[in-house]
Scaffold this active site. Structure first.
Site, PDB file in Angstrom:
ATOM      1  N   ASP A  30       2.603   3.199  -8.856  1.00 35.40           N
ATOM      2  CA  ASP A  30       1.991   3.648 -10.129  1.00 35.40           C
ATOM      3  C   ASP A  30       2.549   3.231 -11.272  1.00 35.40           C
ATOM      4  O   ASP A  30       3.936   2.995 -11.384  1.00 35.40           O
ATOM      5  CB  ASP A  30       1.903   5.191 -10.199  1.00 35.40           C
ATOM      6  N   ILE A  31       1.718   2.735 -12.372  1.00 34.02           N
ATOM      7  CA  ILE A  31       2.210   1.986 -13.425  1.00 34.02           C
ATOM      8  C   ILE A  31       2.890   3.250 -14.363  1.00 34.02           C
ATOM      9  O   ILE A  31       3.799   2.797 -15.447  1.00 34.02           O
ATOM     10  CB  ILE A  31       0.991   1.511 -14.510  1.00 34.02           C
ATOM     11  N   ASN A  87      -6.936  13.436  -6.393  1.00 35.58           N
ATOM     12  CA  ASN A  87      -7.676  13.911  -7.352  1.00 35.58           C
ATOM     13  C   ASN A  87      -9.172  13.463  -7.345  1.00 35.58           C
ATOM     14  O   ASN A  87      -9.448  12.578  -7.035  1.00 35.58           O
ATOM     15  CB  ASN A  87      -7.153  13.675  -8.706  1.00 35.58           C
ATOM     16  N   VAL A  96      -9.145   7.446 -12.729  1.00 30.66           N
ATOM     17  CA  VAL A  96      -9.451   6.052 -12.365  1.00 30.66           C
ATOM     18  C   VAL A  96     -10.604   6.525 -11.035  1.00 30.66           C
ATOM     19  O   VAL A  96     -10.168   7.078 -10.220  1.00 30.66           O
ATOM     20  CB  VAL A  96      -8.401   5.020 -11.768  1.00 30.66           C
ATOM     21  N   HIS A 100      -8.255   7.053  -4.718  1.00 28.42           N
ATOM     22  CA  HIS A 100      -6.940   6.644  -4.219  1.00 28.42           C
ATOM     23  C   HIS A 100      -6.101   7.789  -4.050  1.00 28.42           C
ATOM     24  O   HIS A 100      -6.618   9.175  -4.280  1.00 28.42           O
ATOM     25  CB  HIS A 100      -6.187   6.102  -5.435  1.00 28.42           C
ATOM     26  N   HIS A 102      -2.217   9.512  -4.014  1.00 26.50           N
ATOM     27  CA  HIS A 102      -0.914   9.480  -4.686  1.00 26.50           C
ATOM     28  C   HIS A 102       0.109   9.903  -3.419  1.00 26.50           C
ATOM     29  O   HIS A 102      -0.165  10.821  -3.158  1.00 26.50           O
ATOM     30  CB  HIS A 102      -0.672  10.362  -5.894  1.00 26.50           C
TER      31      HIS A 102
HETATM   32  P1  AMP Z   1      -5.674   9.748 -11.125  1.00 28.54           P
HETATM   33  O1  AMP Z   1      -5.402  10.476 -12.474  1.00 28.54           O
HETATM   34  O2  AMP Z   1      -5.578  10.581 -10.056  1.00 28.54           O
HETATM   35  O3  AMP Z   1      -6.960   9.226 -11.226  1.00 28.54           O
HETATM   36  O4  AMP Z   1      -4.547   8.756 -11.052  1.00 28.54           O
HETATM   37  C1  AMP Z   1      -4.734   7.263 -11.674  1.00 28.54           C
HETATM   38  C2  AMP Z   1      -3.387   6.585 -11.558  1.00 28.54           C
HETATM   39  O5  AMP Z   1      -3.360   5.476 -11.577  1.00 28.54           O
HETATM   40  C3  AMP Z   1      -2.501   7.303 -12.502  1.00 28.54           C
HETATM   41  O6  AMP Z   1      -1.287   8.007 -12.038  1.00 28.54           O
HETATM   42  C4  AMP Z   1      -2.179   6.138 -13.553  1.00 28.54           C
HETATM   43  O7  AMP Z   1      -0.592   5.927 -14.018  1.00 28.54           O
HETATM   44  C5  AMP Z   1      -2.344   5.065 -12.271  1.00 28.54           C
HETATM   45  N1  AMP Z   1      -2.544   3.773 -13.297  1.00 28.54           N
HETATM   46  C6  AMP Z   1      -3.345   3.519 -14.184  1.00 28.54           C
HETATM   47  N2  AMP Z   1      -3.388   2.034 -14.198  1.00 28.54           N
HETATM   48  C7  AMP Z   1      -2.710   1.407 -13.454  1.00 28.54           C
HETATM   49  C8  AMP Z   1      -2.443   0.104 -12.984  1.00 28.54           C
HETATM   50  N3  AMP Z   1      -2.953  -0.872 -13.829  1.00 28.54           N
HETATM   51  N4  AMP Z   1      -1.407  -0.107 -12.271  1.00 28.54           N
HETATM   52  C9  AMP Z   1      -0.892   1.117 -11.526  1.00 28.54           C
HETATM   53  N5  AMP Z   1      -1.343   2.070 -11.628  1.00 28.54           N
HETATM   54  C10 AMP Z   1      -2.220   2.527 -12.551  1.00 28.54           C
END
Ligand code: AMP
Ligand code: ZN
Length: 114
Positions: A30-31, A87, A96, A100, A102
């Site tokens: 995760d970024i 989520n 996003v 996915h 976590h």
């Molecule tokens: P969610 O809030 O459950 O949709 O999780 C989305 C996750 O994607 C968040 O924890 C972000 O930090 C992560 N995220 C967003 N952009 C990127 C990226 N380019 N590379 C890796 N993780 C990302």
């Protein structure tokens, strides 16, 4: 799907720190990590959220859990424990809209759930 961040990461059109990939899944760091280990496991196929699942996705969803558990072992989380979170939708804070899961661990995690 065009214009989906995680489709682009899976296709390597956008860089990410990939820790696992196979025919069905990609896992990357995760970024904005919320724990010492914070990995996202995503299917290569675009699925918007848990809301879009039906019976045909059962094996794929099972693989997400199996790969997450293997990663947890490989990353040294098995003994201390870890949390898997998927989520779905605005109330859960999904940001996003490509399904996915976590994988979080490496420290005692706050609260009981999220
Ligand atoms: P969610 O809030 O459950 O949709 O999780 C989305 C996750 O994607 C968040 O924890 C972000 O930090 C992560 N995220 C967003 N952009 C990127 C990226 N380019 N590379 C890796 N993780 C990302
Ligand atoms: Zn996508």
């Amino acid at each position: 799907m065009a214009d989906c961040l995680f489709c682009k990461i899976a296709a390597k059109q956008i860089p990410a720190s990939i820790v696992h990939e196979d025919a069905d899944l990609v896992a990357f760091k995760d970024i904005a990590p919320q724990a010492p280990v914070h990995v996202l496991i995503v299917p290569r196929v675009h699925i918007e959220s848990l809301n879009a699942l039906d019976e045909c996705h059962g094996a794929l969803m099972g693989r997400i859990i199996v790969v997450a558990a293997k990663l947890a072992r490989d990353l040294g989380l098995a003994e201390g424990g870890y949390r898997l979170v998927t989520n779905c939708g605005p109330d859960a804070g999904q940001t996003v809209f490509h399904l996915h899961t976590h994988l979080l661990g490496g420290t005692p995690l706050s609260g009981r759930m999220g």
